[in-house]
Design a protein around this motif. Structure first.
Motif, mmCIF file in Angstrom:
data_model
loop_
_atom_site.group_PDB
_atom_site.id
_atom_site.type_symbol
_atom_site.label_atom_id
_atom_site.label_comp_id
_atom_site.label_asym_id
_atom_site.label_seq_id
_atom_site.Cartn_x
_atom_site.Cartn_y
_atom_site.Cartn_z
ATOM 1 N N ALA A 75 0.840 -1.230 0.131
ATOM 2 C CA ALA A 75 0.067 0.177 0.127
ATOM 3 C C ALA A 75 1.007 1.256 -0.170
ATOM 4 C CB ALA A 75 -0.803 0.020 1.347
ATOM 5 N N PRO A 76 1.989 1.223 0.479
ATOM 6 C CA PRO A 76 2.704 2.586 0.719
ATOM 7 C C PRO A 76 3.308 2.810 -0.646
ATOM 8 C CG PRO A 76 3.223 1.547 2.611
ATOM 9 C CD PRO A 76 2.233 0.393 1.893
ATOM 10 N N ALA A 77 3.769 1.713 -1.266
ATOM 11 C CA ALA A 77 4.207 2.120 -2.890
ATOM 12 C C ALA A 77 3.135 2.449 -3.751
ATOM 13 C CB ALA A 77 4.841 0.637 -3.214
ATOM 14 N N ARG A 78 1.927 1.982 -3.594
ATOM 15 C CA ARG A 78 0.903 2.458 -4.623
ATOM 16 C C ARG A 78 0.569 3.949 -4.092
ATOM 17 N NH1 ARG A 78 -1.727 -2.358 -3.031
ATOM 18 N NH2 ARG A 78 -3.325 -1.170 -1.939
ATOM 19 N N LEU A 79 0.449 4.340 -2.839
ATOM 20 C CA LEU A 79 0.341 5.763 -2.283
ATOM 21 C C LEU A 79 1.224 6.607 -3.178
ATOM 22 C CD1 LEU A 79 -1.390 7.657 -0.757
ATOM 23 C CD2 LEU A 79 -0.180 7.187 1.207
ATOM 24 N N ALA A 80 2.480 6.187 -2.947
ATOM 25 C CA ALA A 80 3.750 6.831 -3.227
ATOM 26 C C ALA A 80 3.386 7.345 -4.777
ATOM 27 C CB ALA A 80 4.940 6.360 -3.076
ATOM 28 N N VAL A 81 3.194 6.334 -5.419
ATOM 29 C CA VAL A 81 2.994 6.392 -7.257
ATOM 30 C C VAL A 81 1.991 7.550 -7.352
ATOM 31 C CG1 VAL A 81 2.570 5.288 -9.060
ATOM 32 C CG2 VAL A 81 4.332 4.324 -7.422
#
Length: 329
Positions: free
Chosen positions: A72-78
């Motif tokens: 989830a953090p990676a998706r949010l960052a993108v």
């Protein structure tokens, strides 16, 4: 002991109109310079951000398609990066549009195109234009709208049939390769990446051939000549620049639109050309993806070269007859 007199420059002086204007304009100019520097910095940040984000977007899409769980953090960052780049691009477009609107009052379309040219890098614009042309060409072929860019009195010169067999074989091999790799590759991410690239390759070849079908060469009613290769190449030769045209079969080995040592540019289909056009002076043009070039003659392929030469000769003769006489002649 008396104090030394102060220098004249340090003495207070009355303010004149120029001094007041200078003090008033100084902060304005300073803010303007800071604004320009800020826009340049934002423009560089947006361009580098797009270049860095596109691979990340591709990897994320491939992972989602292949079923790989993305944290989830990676998706949010993108998503935040995409939002920031979108807002930055919108700010640049709006600022450039207002600037060009002030310079071009009443010309909204020109101002918008100039703003896009300032904001979007040339390479990205060319790639986007090519993809758009490929898509519209495929749609035009499917709905049978007829050739593109052929006006009243113009003569289309087809050339796509010369490569139909080669394109068909290539498409068949590409489809077989796509299916085989989809069955053989066991890793989900590699499988998804390969599938996306193979499907895009098949689409590109099919759309490029469709663009060659609906974008033929064109002999203009005024004796001009428009040489094309699908959505990749478009060369306009004015009637006054053509000195001679003849049937001549040749088998060049260079790349599309490449200029040989004698100044001849070749637009070969299946490694052959059938018509040669000589010019009165070198003509500049853009090769595929925007590389500049200059040629004194052009060789191109036509399905019916005799008809193409006859149409171009007749159009040039008619243009000379109908042209107004020059002063003093």
């Amino acid at each position: 002991m008396t104090a030394a007199p102060r220098p004249e420059a340090a003495l207070p002086r009355a303010d004149g109109p120029g001094d007041a204007a200078g003090r008033a304009g100084g902060p304005v100019r300073l803010r303007g310079l800071r604004g320009l520097r800020g826009l340049r910095g934002l423009r560089r940040a947006v361009r580098w951000g797009v270049a860095a984000l596109l691979p990340g977007e591709l990897v994320l899409a491939v992972c989602l398609l292949s079923g790989v769980r993305v944290p989830a953090p990676a998706r949010l960052a993108v998503e935040l990066a995409v939002l920031a780049l979108t807002l930055g691009t919108a700010v640049l477009l709006a600022t450039d549009y207002r600037r060009h609107r002030r310079a071009r009052p009443g010309r909204r379309r020109e101002a918008l195109l100039a703003a896009v040219a300032d904001t979007v890098p040339p390479t990205v614009r060319r790639l986007a234009a090519h993809e758009w042309s490929l898509s519209t060409s495929m749609l035009r072929l499917l709905v049978r709208r007829g050739p593109h860019g052929v006006g009243p009195g113009d003569v289309p010169v087809a050339y796509a049939s010369g490569q139909t067999l080669a394109v068909g074989v290539f498409l068949f091999v590409s489809v077989v390769e796509t299916v085989a790799l989809a069955l053989v590759i066991p890793w989900p991410v590699v499988h998804a990446v390969t599938l996306v690239l193979d499907v895009w390759g098949v689409w590109f070849v099919a759309a490029l051939h469709a663009s060659c079908v609906v974008r033929p060469h064109v002999v203009g009613a005024d004796g001009s000549l428009r040489l094309r290769y699908g959505a990749l190449l478009d060369i306009r030769i004015p009637a006054g620049s053509i000195s001679a045209v003849r049937l001549e079969r040749a088998y060049p080995e260079g790349r599309l639109g490449a200029v040989s040592a004698d100044g001849t540019a070749d637009l070969a289909i299946a490694s052959q050309t059938s018509v040669t056009v000589e010019l009165t002076a070198p003509l500049g043009y853009l090769r595929a993806l925007g590389g500049p070039a200059e040629a004194r003659a052009f060789r191109f392929y036509a399905e019916d070269p005799a008809a193409a030469v006859a149409a171009l000769t007749a159009a040039r003769a008619a243009d000379r007859v109908t042209a107004p006489p020059r002063p003093g002649s």
